[in-house]
Enzyme design. Structure first.
Site, PDB file in Angstrom:
ATOM      1  N   GLU A  94       0.322 -35.534  21.023  1.00  0.00           N
ATOM      2  CA  GLU A  94       1.427 -36.388  20.876  1.00  0.00           C
ATOM      3  C   GLU A  94       2.332 -35.798  20.080  1.00  0.00           C
ATOM      4  O   GLU A  94       1.788 -34.613  19.581  1.00  0.00           O
ATOM      5  CB  GLU A  94      -0.125 -37.266  20.007  1.00  0.00           C
ATOM      6  CG  GLU A  94       0.367 -36.666  18.374  1.00  0.00           C
ATOM      7  CD  GLU A  94      -0.615 -37.806  17.863  1.00  0.00           C
ATOM      8  OE1 GLU A  94       0.626 -38.589  17.069  1.00  0.00           O
ATOM      9  OE2 GLU A  94      -1.810 -37.533  17.207  1.00  0.00           O
ATOM     10  N   LEU A  96       4.282 -34.447  16.751  1.00  0.00           N
ATOM     11  CA  LEU A  96       4.531 -35.172  15.753  1.00  0.00           C
ATOM     12  C   LEU A  96       5.383 -34.604  14.801  1.00  0.00           C
ATOM     13  O   LEU A  96       5.890 -33.622  14.961  1.00  0.00           O
ATOM     14  CB  LEU A  96       2.901 -35.050  14.715  1.00  0.00           C
ATOM     15  CG  LEU A  96       2.106 -34.950  15.139  1.00  0.00           C
ATOM     16  CD1 LEU A  96       0.429 -34.398  14.773  1.00  0.00           C
ATOM     17  CD2 LEU A  96       1.627 -36.684  14.900  1.00  0.00           C
ATOM     18  N   ASP A 196      -9.037 -22.040  12.748  1.00  0.00           N
ATOM     19  CA  ASP A 196      -8.080 -20.277  11.840  1.00  0.00           C
ATOM     20  C   ASP A 196      -7.340 -21.127  11.716  1.00  0.00           C
ATOM     21  O   ASP A 196      -6.144 -21.694  11.298  1.00  0.00           O
ATOM     22  CB  ASP A 196      -7.537 -20.750  13.770  1.00  0.00           C
ATOM     23  CG  ASP A 196      -6.961 -19.429  13.591  1.00  0.00           C
ATOM     24  OD1 ASP A 196      -6.122 -18.325  13.153  1.00  0.00           O
ATOM     25  OD2 ASP A 196      -6.319 -19.231  14.801  1.00  0.00           O
TER      26      ASP A 196
HETATM   27  N1  LIG Z   1       1.371 -32.294  18.068  1.00  0.00           N
HETATM   28  C1  LIG Z   1       3.311 -31.393  17.972  1.00  0.00           C
HETATM   29  N2  LIG Z   1       4.012 -32.004  17.294  1.00  0.00           N
HETATM   30  C2  LIG Z   1       5.274 -30.985  17.099  1.00  0.00           C
HETATM   31  N3  LIG Z   1       4.954 -30.511  16.379  1.00  0.00           N
HETATM   32  C3  LIG Z   1       3.998 -29.516  16.420  1.00  0.00           C
HETATM   33  C4  LIG Z   1       3.354 -30.028  16.354  1.00  0.00           C
HETATM   34  N4  LIG Z   1       1.799 -28.955  17.007  1.00  0.00           N
HETATM   35  C5  LIG Z   1       2.527 -28.144  16.401  1.00  0.00           C
HETATM   36  N5  LIG Z   1       3.844 -27.774  16.098  1.00  0.00           N
HETATM   37  C6  LIG Z   1       4.767 -27.140  16.273  1.00  0.00           C
HETATM   38  O1  LIG Z   1       4.644 -26.300  16.442  1.00  0.00           O
HETATM   39  C7  LIG Z   1       4.765 -24.475  16.098  1.00  0.00           C
HETATM   40  C8  LIG Z   1       2.986 -24.123  17.281  1.00  0.00           C
HETATM   41  O2  LIG Z   1       1.945 -24.380  17.399  1.00  0.00           O
HETATM   42  P1  LIG Z   1       0.993 -23.728  17.567  1.00  0.00           P
HETATM   43  O3  LIG Z   1       0.708 -23.106  16.608  1.00  0.00           O
HETATM   44  O4  LIG Z   1      -0.055 -24.990  18.412  1.00  0.00           O
HETATM   45  O5  LIG Z   1       1.284 -23.095  18.820  1.00  0.00           O
HETATM   46  P2  LIG Z   1       1.318 -21.343  19.170  1.00  0.00           P
HETATM   47  O6  LIG Z   1       1.196 -21.466  20.275  1.00  0.00           O
HETATM   48  O7  LIG Z   1      -0.412 -21.909  19.470  1.00  0.00           O
HETATM   49  O8  LIG Z   1       1.011 -20.751  17.820  1.00  0.00           O
HETATM   50  P3  LIG Z   1       0.705 -19.325  17.637  1.00  0.00           P
HETATM   51  O9  LIG Z   1       0.345 -17.985  18.805  1.00  0.00           O
HETATM   52  O10 LIG Z   1       1.833 -19.132  16.222  1.00  0.00           O
HETATM   53  O11 LIG Z   1      -0.717 -19.614  17.091  1.00  0.00           O
HETATM   54  C9  LIG Z   1       3.809 -25.175  15.116  1.00  0.00           C
HETATM   55  O12 LIG Z   1       4.113 -24.754  13.686  1.00  0.00           O
HETATM   56  C10 LIG Z   1       3.834 -26.325  14.099  1.00  0.00           C
HETATM   57  O13 LIG Z   1       5.234 -26.635  13.489  1.00  0.00           O
END
Ligand SMILES: Nc1ncnc2c1ncn2[C@@H]1O[C@H](COP(=O)(O)OP(=O)(O)OP(=O)(O)O)[C@@H](O)[C@H]1O
Length: 292
Positions: A94, A96, A196
């Protein structure tokens, strides 16, 4: 069918509502995945993309998000679907509208409530990932053995293979041998962890509701989540105060915090190199000094 048409079809199937010609926009790349937003003009979703070979990272994330959601204690993005299309693996969540400030005290209280839900054993049914590194699990009754074998020892051996030897290995081995010392008079209870919980993995909805995301969940000592929340900063003081008010910490946490964060710093050394190996060596030396 090619990507992202296949993605649009998967979203339509998962949500039971039509999802039109999807417009996929990259919103950033974390270190691990590519973060995108996908919209058909009416509905919007958050999509994490990786190569098809790395589907298991996204599967583990979806599993952890589902477990956290099922606890009913914390707000996490809802999992819509995940799969592979061509050479891409995708996880649809979803979308957000997250902001940096909100009700930090509520997050502290919610995390304590999550940790208070009784769990039968330590570990996790499947091995998962911490960042892009494997995180071995399985179910265990002995927390200290779990922390020694599945966490600290595992990363320490990876570090040795990556060429980080010297005092890090010498002190690391001393720690593994004398781990019991850090648990005198303290018996951790099994708690479902985010796993984490650095500052970059939390945010707030417009009404202030806290959200945590990007978990690496397992069942462990609640102090692990708290230690990580203090490692790189980013959480408001109200978060820490509210957690401690809801469930005070054992005084030994002050020392175990370093023991628990050593795992993450070793993991960073193994993922990124740079100054993290030296930081891990300093932490290990500091901990060994506590044993003597
Ligand atoms: N459900 C969501 N809806 C909108 N934006 C989101 C959502 N989940 C995460 N984000 C945004 O996207 C960014 C990246 O998400 P996430 O940390 O899950 O990715 P990642 O590639 O696993 O990051 P990292 O490699 O830094 O751990 C987050 O910092 C947040 O700002």
């Amino acid at each position: 069918m090619t990507f992202p048409a296949a993605l649009a079809e998967a979203i339509a199937a998962a949500t039971g509502a039509p999802f039109g010609a999807a417009h996929l926009a990259t919103v950033g790349g974390g270190d691990i995945h590519q973060a995108c937003s996908v919209s058909d003009g009416a509905r919007r979703f958050f999509v994490k993309l990786n190569t098809a070979a790395r589907l298991s990272l996204l599967q583990a994330e979806a599993e952890a998000l589902a477990a956290l959601a099922a606890s009913g204690r914390v707000r996490v993005p809802q999992v819509v679907c995940l799969g592979v299309s061509g050479d891409k693996a995708y996880l649809v969540l979803e979308h957000l509208d997250l902001r940096q400030a909100g009700d930090a005290a509520a997050l502290g209280a919610q995390l304590a409530a999550l940790h208070r839900v009784a769990q039968p054993r330590f570990g996790w049914a499947r091995d998962n990932w911490i960042g892009s590194m494997p995180q071995p699990n399985g179910w265990h009754d002995d927390w200290i053995a779990f922390w020694r074998d599945q966490r600290l020892g595992y990363q320490l051996r990876l570090a040795a293979r990556n060429g980080y030897g010297g005092t890090l290995q010498r002190d690391g081995e001393s720690l593994l041998a004398d781990l019991d010392t850090f648990f005198d008079g303290y018996t951790p209870a099994p708690s479902l962890l985010h796993g984490d919980l650095w500052g970059g993995n939390h945010g707030y909805l417009a009404d202030g509701t806290p959200v945590i995301f990007d978990p690496a969940s397992y069942v462990g000592d609640r102090e692990c989540d708290l230690a990580m929340s203090e490692l790189f900063g980013g959480f408001a003081p109200a978060f820490h105060a509210a957690y401690r008010e809801a469930w005070p910490l054992d005084p030994g946490y002050a020392v175990r915090r370093t023991l628990y964060n050593l795992y993450h710093i070793l993991n960073h050394a193994n993922m990124f190199g740079g100054g993290y190996a030296a930081q891990a060596a300093r932490m290990a030396a500091q901990l060994v000094a506590q044993i003597r």
